[in-house]
Write a protein that holds these residues in place. Structure first.
Motif, PDB file in Angstrom:
ATOM      1  N   UNK A  22      57.331 -79.945  61.770  1.00  0.00           N
ATOM      2  CA  UNK A  22      58.192 -80.086  62.711  1.00  0.00           C
ATOM      3  C   UNK A  22      59.341 -80.074  62.640  1.00  0.00           C
ATOM      4  N   UNK A  23      60.133 -79.205  61.612  1.00  0.00           N
ATOM      5  CA  UNK A  23      60.981 -79.563  61.647  1.00  0.00           C
ATOM      6  C   UNK A  23      61.385 -77.605  61.021  1.00  0.00           C
ATOM      7  N   UNK A  24      60.684 -76.167  61.901  1.00  0.00           N
ATOM      8  CA  UNK A  24      60.342 -75.448  61.950  1.00  0.00           C
ATOM      9  C   UNK A  24      60.717 -75.315  63.463  1.00  0.00           C
ATOM     10  N   UNK A  25      60.977 -74.094  63.595  1.00  0.00           N
ATOM     11  CA  UNK A  25      60.737 -73.730  65.152  1.00  0.00           C
ATOM     12  C   UNK A  25      59.629 -73.407  65.691  1.00  0.00           C
ATOM     13  N   UNK A  60      57.569 -85.814  70.142  1.00  0.00           N
ATOM     14  CA  UNK A  60      57.464 -86.857  69.540  1.00  0.00           C
ATOM     15  C   UNK A  60      57.339 -87.053  68.462  1.00  0.00           C
ATOM     16  N   UNK A  61      57.264 -86.481  68.040  1.00  0.00           N
ATOM     17  CA  UNK A  61      56.726 -86.297  66.177  1.00  0.00           C
ATOM     18  C   UNK A  61      58.950 -86.272  66.056  1.00  0.00           C
ATOM     19  N   UNK A  62      59.293 -85.468  66.038  1.00  0.00           N
ATOM     20  CA  UNK A  62      60.848 -85.021  66.017  1.00  0.00           C
ATOM     21  C   UNK A  62      61.311 -85.986  65.627  1.00  0.00           C
ATOM     22  N   UNK A  63      60.784 -87.048  66.835  1.00  0.00           N
ATOM     23  CA  UNK A  63      61.931 -88.182  67.027  1.00  0.00           C
ATOM     24  C   UNK A  63      61.306 -89.640  65.989  1.00  0.00           C
ATOM     25  N   UNK A  64      60.129 -89.194  65.977  1.00  0.00           N
ATOM     26  CA  UNK A  64      60.273 -90.593  64.756  1.00  0.00           C
ATOM     27  C   UNK A  64      60.354 -90.705  63.671  1.00  0.00           C
ATOM     28  N   UNK A  84      65.530 -81.952  61.318  1.00  0.00           N
ATOM     29  CA  UNK A  84      64.164 -82.227  62.120  1.00  0.00           C
ATOM     30  C   UNK A  84      63.628 -81.249  63.272  1.00  0.00           C
ATOM     31  N   UNK A  85      64.309 -80.598  63.523  1.00  0.00           N
ATOM     32  CA  UNK A  85      64.373 -78.939  63.835  1.00  0.00           C
ATOM     33  C   UNK A  85      65.202 -79.597  65.311  1.00  0.00           C
ATOM     34  N   UNK A  86      65.434 -79.896  65.494  1.00  0.00           N
ATOM     35  CA  UNK A  86      66.500 -80.215  67.097  1.00  0.00           C
ATOM     36  C   UNK A  86      68.162 -79.901  67.434  1.00  0.00           C
ATOM     37  N   UNK A  87      67.914 -78.197  66.935  1.00  0.00           N
ATOM     38  CA  UNK A  87      69.106 -77.760  66.622  1.00  0.00           C
ATOM     39  C   UNK A  87      70.914 -78.183  67.575  1.00  0.00           C
TER      40      UNK A  87
END
Length: 117
Positions: A22-25, A60-64, A84-87
Motif C-alpha cells: 500500500x505504501x508504493x505507487x 481505504x487501506x492507506x487511511x486505516x 502510507x503512500x499518499x504524497x
C-alpha cells in the motif's frame, strides 16, 4: 504459458498485493503489470466482485494504516501521509476527514494524542 485462474482468486491476489504494498505507487497500470492482466479488465472484475475499485480499496487501506499510526501519536501528519503512500498531504487530510469524520489533527485531539502538523 500463464494458467487461467478464477476471477475470485485474482481479486484475492489483488487484495494481497494492495495490503502488502500500500505504501508504493500502485496505479491500475502497475497492478495490471504485476498481476498479468489489463488495467481496465482488472478494475472491472475487482469492482464487480468487491463493489469498489482497486483504487478505493487502496485508499481505504492507506487511511486505516494512517489511523493506526496516528493513534501512536509520535509522528507528523505529513510524514504519516507520505509513509502510507499518499504524497499529497492536503489530499490525505481531506480523505481522512471524509472517511473518519475528523481531520487527522482533530482525530488525535479526540483521542488525547499529542498531534503534530
Amino acid at each position: 504459458m500463464d494458467k487461467i485462474i478464477p476471477n475470485e482468486v485474482w481479486v484475492e491476489e489483488i487484495d494481497l498485493l494492495l495490503k502488502n504494498h500500500y505504501d508504493e505507487d500502485l496505479s491500475l497500470e502497475e497492478l495490471g503489470q504485476r498481476l498479468h492482466g489489463s488495467s481496465s479488465y482488472l478494475r472491472h472484475i475487482y469492482k464487480k466482485i468487491k463493489g469498489l475499485t482497486p483504487q478505493q480499496e487502496l485508499t481505504r487501506i492507506r487511511l486505516e494504516q494512517a489511523r493506526i499510526r496516528l493513534l501512536k501519536g509520535n509522528e507528523a501528519i505529513s510524514e504519516i501521509a507520505r509513509d502510507v503512500g499518499m504524497m499529497n498531504t492536503p489530499y490525505f487530510i481531506k480523505s481522512f476527514k471524509k472517511r473518519y469524520g475528523l481531520a487527522p489533527n482533530q482525530y488525535c485531539k479526540a483521542y488525547n494524542i499529542n498531534s503534530k502538523k
